[in-house]
Design a protein around this motif. Structure first.
Motif, PDB file in Angstrom:
ATOM      1  N   GLY A 124      -2.497   2.427  -7.597  1.00  6.57           N
ATOM      2  CA  GLY A 124      -3.414   2.057  -8.680  1.00  6.57           C
ATOM      3  C   GLY A 124      -3.255   2.871  -9.940  1.00  6.57           C
ATOM      4  O   GLY A 124      -4.037   2.728 -10.894  1.00  6.57           O
TER       5      GLY A 124
ATOM      6  N   ASP B 215       0.821  -1.215   0.000  1.00  6.85           N
ATOM      7  CA  ASP B 215       0.000   0.000   0.000  1.00  6.85           C
ATOM      8  C   ASP B 215       0.852   1.262   0.000  1.00  6.85           C
ATOM      9  O   ASP B 215       2.057   1.225   0.243  1.00  6.85           O
ATOM     10  CB  ASP B 215      -0.903   0.026   1.257  1.00  6.85           C
ATOM     11  CG  ASP B 215      -1.938  -1.099   1.228  1.00  6.85           C
ATOM     12  OD1 ASP B 215      -2.390  -1.509   2.305  1.00  6.85           O
ATOM     13  OD2 ASP B 215      -2.238  -1.562   0.091  1.00  6.85           O
TER      14      ASP B 215
ATOM     15  N   THR C 172      -5.457   5.631  -2.932  1.00  2.00           N
ATOM     16  CA  THR C 172      -5.803   5.106  -4.263  1.00  2.00           C
ATOM     17  C   THR C 172      -6.066   6.272  -5.215  1.00  2.00           C
ATOM     18  O   THR C 172      -6.499   7.351  -4.798  1.00  2.00           O
ATOM     19  CB  THR C 172      -7.082   4.239  -4.197  1.00  2.00           C
ATOM     20  OG1 THR C 172      -8.134   5.038  -3.650  1.00  2.00           O
ATOM     21  CG2 THR C 172      -6.857   2.986  -3.360  1.00  2.00           C
TER      22      THR C 172
ATOM     23  N   ALA D  82      -9.000   6.066 -11.874  1.00  2.00           N
ATOM     24  CA  ALA D  82      -8.432   5.736 -13.194  1.00  2.00           C
ATOM     25  C   ALA D  82      -8.629   6.876 -14.191  1.00  2.00           C
ATOM     26  O   ALA D  82      -7.876   6.997 -15.160  1.00  2.00           O
ATOM     27  CB  ALA D  82      -9.078   4.466 -13.726  1.00  2.00           C
TER      28      ALA D  82
ATOM     29  N   GLU E 286       2.097   3.551  -8.871  1.00  2.00           N
ATOM     30  CA  GLU E 286       1.587   2.225  -9.268  1.00  2.00           C
ATOM     31  C   GLU E 286       0.902   1.526  -8.095  1.00  2.00           C
ATOM     32  O   GLU E 286      -0.172   0.939  -8.237  1.00  2.00           O
ATOM     33  CB  GLU E 286       2.714   1.358  -9.817  1.00  2.00           C
ATOM     34  CG  GLU E 286       3.092   1.665 -11.246  1.00  2.00           C
ATOM     35  CD  GLU E 286       3.783   0.474 -11.918  1.00  2.00           C
ATOM     36  OE1 GLU E 286       3.888  -0.607 -11.295  1.00  2.00           O
ATOM     37  OE2 GLU E 286       4.195   0.633 -13.091  1.00  2.00           O
ATOM     38  N   ARG E 287       1.498   1.618  -6.913  1.00  2.00           N
ATOM     39  CA  ARG E 287       0.899   0.928  -5.758  1.00  2.00           C
ATOM     40  C   ARG E 287      -0.401   1.607  -5.303  1.00  2.00           C
ATOM     41  O   ARG E 287      -1.179   1.035  -4.549  1.00  2.00           O
ATOM     42  CB  ARG E 287       1.905   0.829  -4.612  1.00  2.00           C
ATOM     43  CG  ARG E 287       2.996  -0.202  -4.921  1.00  2.00           C
ATOM     44  CD  ARG E 287       3.855  -0.490  -3.721  1.00  2.00           C
ATOM     45  NE  ARG E 287       4.835  -1.555  -3.992  1.00  2.00           N
ATOM     46  CZ  ARG E 287       5.864  -1.813  -3.206  1.00  2.00           C
ATOM     47  NH1 ARG E 287       6.062  -1.070  -2.104  1.00  2.00           N
ATOM     48  NH2 ARG E 287       6.720  -2.781  -3.498  1.00  2.00           N
TER      49      ARG E 287
ATOM     50  N   SER F 118      -3.320   8.979 -13.207  1.00  2.00           N
ATOM     51  CA  SER F 118      -4.550   8.207 -13.448  1.00  2.00           C
ATOM     52  C   SER F 118      -4.358   7.251 -14.619  1.00  2.00           C
ATOM     53  O   SER F 118      -3.983   7.660 -15.727  1.00  2.00           O
ATOM     54  CB  SER F 118      -5.714   9.166 -13.719  1.00  2.00           C
ATOM     55  OG  SER F 118      -6.011   9.899 -12.542  1.00  2.00           O
ATOM     56  N   LYS F 119      -4.635   5.978 -14.362  1.00  2.00           N
ATOM     57  CA  LYS F 119      -4.240   4.884 -15.274  1.00  2.00           C
ATOM     58  C   LYS F 119      -4.788   5.058 -16.681  1.00  2.00           C
ATOM     59  O   LYS F 119      -4.065   4.849 -17.664  1.00  2.00           O
ATOM     60  CB  LYS F 119      -4.721   3.548 -14.685  1.00  2.00           C
ATOM     61  CG  LYS F 119      -4.235   2.294 -15.407  1.00  2.00           C
ATOM     62  CD  LYS F 119      -2.786   1.998 -15.098  1.00  2.00           C
ATOM     63  CE  LYS F 119      -2.352   0.627 -15.641  1.00  2.00           C
ATOM     64  NZ  LYS F 119      -2.448   0.521 -17.114  1.00  2.00           N
TER      65      LYS F 119
END
Ligand code: AFP
Length: 327
Positions: free
Chosen positions: A282, A166, A187, A190, A279-280, A310-311
């Protein structure tokens, strides 16, 4: 309330990593206090010399570097230290199991205008215990990091850290001197409509990045069919903190202004630790196409283009670059 010491005891499996993080965060308290004094402590302005990057060093760049270097070289777990401010890595305790890399004061051009600055750190395993460490020992991909984080010296001093799966955040309590856990699982959404880039470099970017920014500026009337907003702290640590807090896209893309035509940011002690955090939480972190954490370094000061946050936005940028490559 959970303190940093308690969190490390409960979550981190490597006591050496815990001890080094404690050393770094203790120095962070001193840097925080110096920054709060600002002009009253005669620490603002130029130091009068340049670092290996060819950048004018600020007094506090040098001071923060020296404080971290002194503390870490005394830590028995630290076999060597690499800093943005030093040409070569500094060997420390040959029997140590860890290597530490840091940007002692990221965003130092903000110091004299009282804007956010930070300390970014990365912890790698040392593979040659018993031997004095050398530059080559640091050349490990970011996916080998045992821990990473940053201290943000803002309106409050905060620590973002990942030592396990985390990402967590602590706030420094100026009264007790403890780092108190304020978020136990960070978190990143996305999707986002907020992006950070220094648009004055537009003419130095590759075509796909120019296209991407043109689309964002076109907003609702354009192919993205929604309006976007920008934020630019000019300190990576501030932009990444905002992204960990509310999502977003940060990029310092390929930029022909820089000698190796990669970009301004450094892989080992800026991009890698920030990419592990992102990355961890998300998010995604690439050089526009390739995952930053998989890049095999060739020099401790090498620069790298950075796209992170944001992915879905990071993936969109990758698709644009691949489309241009396949034209
Ligand atoms: P300084 O530490 O020299 O201020 O540079 C900060 C940094 O490396 C990174 O933290 C910022 O995102 C980026 O440079 C800002 O670069 P520009 O000044 O070109 O916008």
């Amino acid at each position: 309330m959970t303190t940093l010491a308690q969190y490390l005891k409960d979550h981190a499996s490597n006591p050496a990593v815990n001890d080094v993080i404690t050393t770094i965060t203790e120095v962070g308290k001193t840097i925080s206090q110096l920054l709060k004094k600002g002009a009253l402590a005669d620490i603002l302005g130029e130091a009068g010399n340049q670092n290996v990057q060819g950048e004018e060093q600020k007094k506090l760049d040098v001071l923060a570097n020296d404080l971290l270097l002194e503390a870490l070289t005394k830590n028995s777990h630290c076999a060597g230290v690499a800093s943005e401010e030093l040409d070569d890595a500094t060997p420390a305790n040959a029997d140590g199991s860890l290597l530490v890399l840091f940007d002692p004061l990221d965003g130092s051009s903000n110091i004299d205008i009282n804007m956010a600055v930070g300390t970014i750190f990365s912890i790698l395993p040392y593979q040659r215990q018993g031997q004095p460490s050398k530059n080559g020992d640091f050349l490990q991909a970011g996916n080998k990091q045992l821990a990473a984080g940053y201290l943000l010296y803002g309106t409050s001093t905060m620590l973002a850290l990942t030592v396990a799966d985390d990402v967590v955040m602590f706030s420094l309590d100026p009264d007790s001197g403890d780092y108190i856990l304020v978020q136990d699982k960070v978190t990143i959404d996305a999707d986002t409509s907020e992006y950070a880039i220094n648009s004055s470099n537009y003419r130095y970017w590759r075509a796909p990045m120019q296209q991407y920014i043109d689309e964002l500026i076109a907003g609702e009337a354009g192919v993205r069919a929604r309006d976007f907003n920008t934020r630019w702290v000019a300190a990576m640590v501030g932009d990444v903190h905002r992204i960990l807090c509310r999502g977003g896209l940060f990029t310092y893309p390929f930029d022909t202004k820089y000698a190796n035509k990669a970009g301004k940011l450094r892989l080992m002690y800026e991009a890698n630790p920030m990419s592990l955090l992102i990355e961890r939480a998300g998010g995604g972190a690439t050089d526009a196409i390739n995952r930053i954490l998989d890049i095999e370094p060739t020099d401790i000061h090498q620069r790298i283009p950075v796209v992170l946050g944001s992915k879905n936005e990071v993936d969109y940028i990758k698709d644009l670059h691949l489309q241009h490559e396949n034209k």
